[in-house]
Scaffold this active site. Sequence first.
Site, PDB file in Angstrom:
ATOM      1  N   CYS A  46      75.051 108.389  51.900  1.00 49.85           N
ATOM      2  CA  CYS A  46      74.122 108.520  53.013  1.00 49.85           C
ATOM      3  C   CYS A  46      73.724 109.980  53.216  1.00 49.85           C
ATOM      4  CB  CYS A  46      74.821 107.952  54.244  1.00 49.85           C
ATOM      5  SG  CYS A  46      74.389 108.711  55.770  1.00 49.85           S
ATOM      6  N   GLU A  77      67.380 107.741  56.741  1.00 49.85           N
ATOM      7  CA  GLU A  77      67.508 106.734  55.690  1.00 49.85           C
ATOM      8  C   GLU A  77      67.879 105.374  56.271  1.00 49.85           C
ATOM      9  OE1 GLU A  77      69.352 109.996  52.585  1.00 49.85           O
ATOM     10  OE2 GLU A  77      70.153 107.959  52.514  1.00 49.85           O
TER      11      GLU A  77
HETATM   12 FE1  SF4 Z   1      78.407 111.686  60.887  1.00 48.31          FE
HETATM   13 FE2  SF4 Z   1      80.756 111.487  59.647  1.00 48.31          FE
HETATM   14 FE3  SF4 Z   1      79.087 109.370  59.743  1.00 48.31          FE
HETATM   15 FE4  SF4 Z   1      78.511 111.500  58.233  1.00 48.31          FE
HETATM   16  S1  SF4 Z   1      80.244 110.077  57.949  1.00 48.31           S
HETATM   17  S2  SF4 Z   1      77.088 110.414  59.566  1.00 48.31           S
HETATM   18  S3  SF4 Z   1      79.281 113.190  59.490  1.00 48.31           S
HETATM   19  S4  SF4 Z   1      80.106 110.373  61.479  1.00 48.31           S
END
Ligand code: SF4
Length: 338
Positions: free
Chosen positions: A325, A91
């Site tokens: 995300c 994304e």
């Molecule tokens: Fe990776 Fe944590 Fe970022 Fe999600 S929030 S993409 S698990 S580092």
Amino acid sequence: MRIADLHQTLAQLGALPVHQGRITRAWLNGKALDTGTRHQKAENFLPLRVREGLPAIATQLEQLASISERHPGADGSARLLVKLHDGQLVESVLLPRDGLCVSTQVGCAVGCVFCMTGKSGLIRQVGSAEIVAQVALARRERSVKKVVFMGMGEPAHNLDNVLEAINLLGTEGGIGHKNLVFSTVGDPRVFERLPQQAVKPALALSLHTTDAALRAQLLPRAPAYDPAELMALGEEYARATGYPIQYQYTLLAGINDSQAEIDRLLELFKGKYAVLNLIPYNSLPDDDYQRPSGERIVQIVRYLHSRGVLTKVRNSAGQDVDGGCGQLRARADKPERI
Ligand code: SF4
């Protein structure tokens, strides 16, 4: 493909740095590579072998990534589902005010408990050319003057590719260095490598709590930094670059929004060259974690702000579209039944 491979291919065809720069800038600006005769003119000159090789290079760059879905949000942002050359999906998010959020990995190994991307684990790295291709695609939609590396993946786990992309975007891409934002949970390699770069990006550190034990639960495979130690490293980088550190703090009701936490935040932020970005969790009624009430969010912000902590509330862009995300990709992998 890495950017270094592209430069090597061009050099083998006889392209000088000036020619490479012209070709790379056209790609970065989202333009189709011009393989026509105008390159015979003095001001646009490209050697014959480069001109002959350009159609194959243009095809290769076109095949790196394509937009497979667009989901505009009410806030002026748009989530893009980007298909990479092997069919993997990541994304990118077009942010208000000419920003773009890009993905650096397919999946992610850190496994933050509140993140959809973390649930899949790491599937593969995103190559530097694929990272830059997300910018080139976005520039076909609208202008991009700021790139944040906060999409799917932990940039520190794909450091060489991310730094290569940052270097290109901060030079040929025409993006101001402080408008390139490297976001990480904190990794010793980041604090070693970033200060050595010619293009030094701004830094966003995922804090999420002031409590080391709770942080280890929320970010299970992040390096075990004590939050105070992480902020000390961040402060060093902020003072060296002259840009404040952005601390990311996902607000989870009953987990990290207590008054004791907020008071510890106040202590940690004293005298720091830093901005605190509070990101209220975007929850659904049955989720394990919930967003604090609007009233509590306002209370926290007023409390910190009035005591000198520069605090901003950031909603996940386009959250009216599909949440946080990784959710677009998760849905694309498991099509909903109609
Ligand atoms: Fe990776 Fe944590 Fe970022 Fe999600 S929030 S993409 S698990 S580092």
